[in-house]
Write an enzyme that holds these catalytic residues in place. Structure first.
Site, PDB file in Angstrom:
ATOM      1  N   ASP A  55       0.868  -1.164   0.000  1.00  0.00           N
ATOM      2  CA  ASP A  55       0.000   0.000   0.000  1.00  0.00           C
ATOM      3  C   ASP A  55       0.918   1.230   0.000  1.00  0.00           C
ATOM      4  OD1 ASP A  55      -2.299   1.613   0.433  1.00  0.00           O
ATOM      5  OD2 ASP A  55      -1.818   1.674   2.556  1.00  0.00           O
ATOM      6  N   ASP A  67      -1.830  -0.932   5.845  1.00  0.00           N
ATOM      7  CA  ASP A  67      -2.174  -0.387   7.162  1.00  0.00           C
ATOM      8  C   ASP A  67      -3.623   0.069   7.292  1.00  0.00           C
ATOM      9  OD1 ASP A  67      -2.094   1.822   5.508  1.00  0.00           O
ATOM     10  OD2 ASP A  67      -1.372   3.138   7.089  1.00  0.00           O
ATOM     11  N   ASP A  77      -6.982  -2.522   3.125  1.00  0.00           N
ATOM     12  CA  ASP A  77      -5.934  -3.532   2.916  1.00  0.00           C
ATOM     13  C   ASP A  77      -6.281  -4.866   3.572  1.00  0.00           C
ATOM     14  OD1 ASP A  77      -4.252  -1.643   1.626  1.00  0.00           O
ATOM     15  OD2 ASP A  77      -3.661  -0.855   3.579  1.00  0.00           O
TER      16      ASP A  77
END
Length: 694
Positions: A387, A585, A589
């Site tokens: 990410d 995080d 996700d």
């Protein structure tokens, strides 16, 4: 990325994917009852701890009262009737202490995959039932011969195996409950606006599609919907991973679970319950949990081979000795000795000790390993999906550009005015301006009558002049000129852009953007050197994503992604037989963290991400991924060494116990087998302690 919930609205965003969070197909929900490998996985470490200590109480008297494979040790003693005490204690111990292994073996045999539990169960069952036979023969059978029992081995085997499993369970944290954490994001109640304009508070389950709800400043938005009145900025970072607050006004869509800024809005409900965005993400997580196949651990495979090896050698020994000697009791004793010796104390402790050592080294280096399989899988990684916001970047705002458009004031004076107005705000963007002013050594003037104007920004009086910090949309609404090219350029790079209006004139600009973490570049370079492909996956817009990727040296970028899009990319790699790590995080996700072969959660991220991950980077430092890969490599080297040391004893001792060298007078007595077993246990324990990260 957990930003302060206090928001204001003066920041504008160039956001290509503003309505990227709606319109995805509803998903069927199902429970995630993924089978997590070996038969013991469903036992909580508390069970093993209790079973170990209770079993120890029963085992200690047996160790003092029963001989070790026929040898009386110096500290042992007997008294009239002590054999009966041993029999009763051993029976309790077998059924109580042996229960997790027996039920684990049942699970393994059900799927026709004997492993560690089957090997242990075979050892303790043979030891117990043959000892019952020995007890009967010694007390009620022929008086002239003594049949050797294995009560001592039964006691030590159960206690050592329980200790090994307790150490292992204790070292590796339980998988977190990501779904529970997700559900907590939605408020329990919502304020419904009735047709006559009155409001009433109801439980969330009473809200239906088509209802209109009122969301006050700072509250979590209860459902998906469309704004019907009001103007605000919404922090969707928890839900979508988007780093910037997004300005919202009438007809814009909002997501349940995101945080409203300081403007009060009314929202027409478009999705509740299972049709809401969060519920759909929960469905993805649940499905990923139930689909994810668990790797069979190396120790379990080795134990499976040993089970077949010992059983085959034991049966062959029995048949051969029956043919040679026709002595049933000697042939049976050889079979039993082989099967008891095959159950390895060393193997039962070898891996738990390495795991415990490895996880404590990891914890000291900011790595919490929640799933032991991840240490084995990491050796075979092909790609690391990352990410962007909060993982590769800081997830907070720093001033990238500030400039004066007013000849009466310098660039630093403009920044000083803005800092003065922002002084009382806890908004992340305000903190970025104050930090920059402090860094530049600016003396911040005194602002008076500071006022938060919902949907517009902040205004104040400084040195008798009326000043406003506001957004590009305010300038357009009031026909105030600004440099559109400059705005497009700054906003296109992912910056939040604010303007300073002095007495109605556009007098200055400040742009704030997310900063790349200092260690991200080195981590990407190290991954490429190891032959692992780095891939960026983000919900942010393409322009921002590609700018960050180019700076980091990542060539494969997926932008403007929904949670199911990220998960689909991971599945496409897995279908090609590739092993994938996901680092993230945010809630968006979570499905990918669960789906990936290894999910790595950034410690400063959302609780949901942390609960979904197999590994947590406590310091939120991307370079710790490389520490994890090194730890995995060293742990597996040590594991393989210990498996050889533990199983190696079996490979030698089992054939000797079976009597393969009996022709030259060498036959392994059970007593010598027991001594060898103890030595190999000490050797693997010492070897485990030599594991180091650097």
């Amino acid at each position: 990325m957990n930003m302060s919930q206090h928001k204001h609205e003066h920041h504008d965003h160039h956001h290509d994917s503003e309505d990227h969070h709606v319109g995805h197909a509803a998903h069927d929900h199902q429970d995630g009852h993924g089978n997590h490998g070996g038969g013991h996985e469903h036992h909580h470490h508390g069970d093993f701890r209790k079973k170990f200590f209770v079993s120890l109480i029963f085992a200690v008297p047996i160790i003092f009262l029963a001989p070790m494979m026929g040898i009386e040790l110096p500290f042992q003693f007997t008294f009239p009737g002590s054999e009966w005490v041993v029999l009763v204690l051993a029976t309790i111990l077998y059924f109580y202490g042996g229960q997790p292994f027996l039920s684990g073996a049942k699970e393994e045999l059900k799927v026709r995959k004997p492993g560690m539990m089957t090997l242990i169960s075979m050892g303790i069952s043979v030891a117990y039932f043959y000892s019952l036979y020995a007890f009967y023969m010694n007390h009620f059978g022929a008086a002239d011969a003594h049949t050797m029992d294995f009560f001592w081995e039964l006691a030590t085997l159960i206690v050592i195996m329980l200790l090994g499993h307790w150490i292992e369970m204790n070292a590796v944290g339980n998988a977190g409950d990501a779904l529970k954490k997700m559900a907590e994001l939605l408020p329990n109640t919502a304020v419904i606006v009735e047709e006559d304009g009155n409001t009433k508070e109801v439980t969330l389950s009473e809200v239906n599609e088509g209802d209109v709800v009122q969301v006050n400043a700072g509250d979590n938005i209860p459902t998906d919907g469309i704004i019907t009145a009001g103007r605000t900025s919404v922090d969707e970072s928890l839900v979508t991973g988007e780093s910037r607050n997004i300005e919202k006004t009438v007809d814009d869509k909002v997501i349940g679970g995101s945080v409203n800024g300081s403007g009060t809005i009314t929202v027409k409900v478009t999705g509740t319950g299972e049709s809401g965005y969060l519920s759909q993400v929960m469905g993805l997580v649940s499905r990923a949990q139930s689909d994810k196949s668990r790797a069979e651990l190396l120790a379990n495979r080795i134990a499976g081979y040993l089970f077949y090896f010992a059983l085959s050698v034991g049966l062959i020994a029995f048949v051969v000795w029956m043919m040679i000697s026709s002595d049933m009791s000697f042939a049976t004793e050889r079979l039993v000795t082989v099967l008891v010796i095959a159950c390895p104390h060393a193997l039962g402790l070898a891996i738990p000790l390495v795991t415990a050592r490895s996880t404590s080294i990891g914890a000291r280096n900011g790595l919490i390993v929640k799933n032991r399989e991840s240490l084995e899988t990491a050796r075979h990684l092909d790609a690391v999906m990352m990410d962007k916001t909060g993982t590769l970047t800081e997830g907070n705002f720093a001033v990238n550009h500030f400039e004066s458009f007013n000849e009466a004031y310098s660039d630093t004076e403009i920044l000083g005015f803005m800092a003065a107005i922002e002084k009382s705000s806890s908004h992340p963007l305000a903190l970025g301006i104050l930090d920059k002013a402090a860094e530049e050594g600016i003396t911040v003037p005194q602002a008076e009558d500071v006022n938060n104007i919902p949907g517009i920004g902040l205004e104040a009086t400084i040195a008798g002049k009326d000043m406003k910090i506001t957004s590009m949309s305010y300038l357009e609404d009031h026909n105030i000129a600004y440099d559109e090219k400059q705005f497009e350029s700054l906003a296109g790079r992912g910056n939040s852009v604010s303007f300073l209006i002095i007495d109605g004139e556009n007098s200055g600009i400040v742009a704030q953007g997310d900063q790349i973490k200092a260690s991200s570049k080195g981590m990407v370079k190290d991954l490429i050197e190891r032959g692992i492909e780095p891939v960026m996956m983000t919900g942010d817009n393409r322009q921002v994503a590609e700018a960050v990727a180019a700076e980091l040296g990542i060539s494969k970028v997926h932008a403007q992604m929904m949670p199911e899009d990220k998960e689909a990319v991971i599945q496409s790699y897995q279908k090609e037989g590739k092993k994938v790590m996901m680092v993230g995080d945010g809630i968006n996700d979570a499905p990918s963290l669960v789906r990936a072969d290894i999910g790595v959660a950034i410690g400063a991220g959302t609780d949901v991400a942390v609960e979904s991950g197999d590994v947590i980077l406590v310091k939120s430092d991307p370079s710790d991924i490389m520490n994890f890969l090194s730890l995995s490599e060293k742990t597996m080297n040590k594991t393989v060494q210990n498996l050889w040391l533990g199983a190696g004893y079996n490979i030698i001792a089992v054939p000797l116990a079976a009597g393969v060298l009996a022709s030259i007078g060498l036959i392994l007595s059970p007593a010598v087998g027991a001594i060898l077993m103890s030595i190999s246990t000490v050797v693997v324990a010492l070897n485990a302690m030599t594991l180091k990260l650097n």
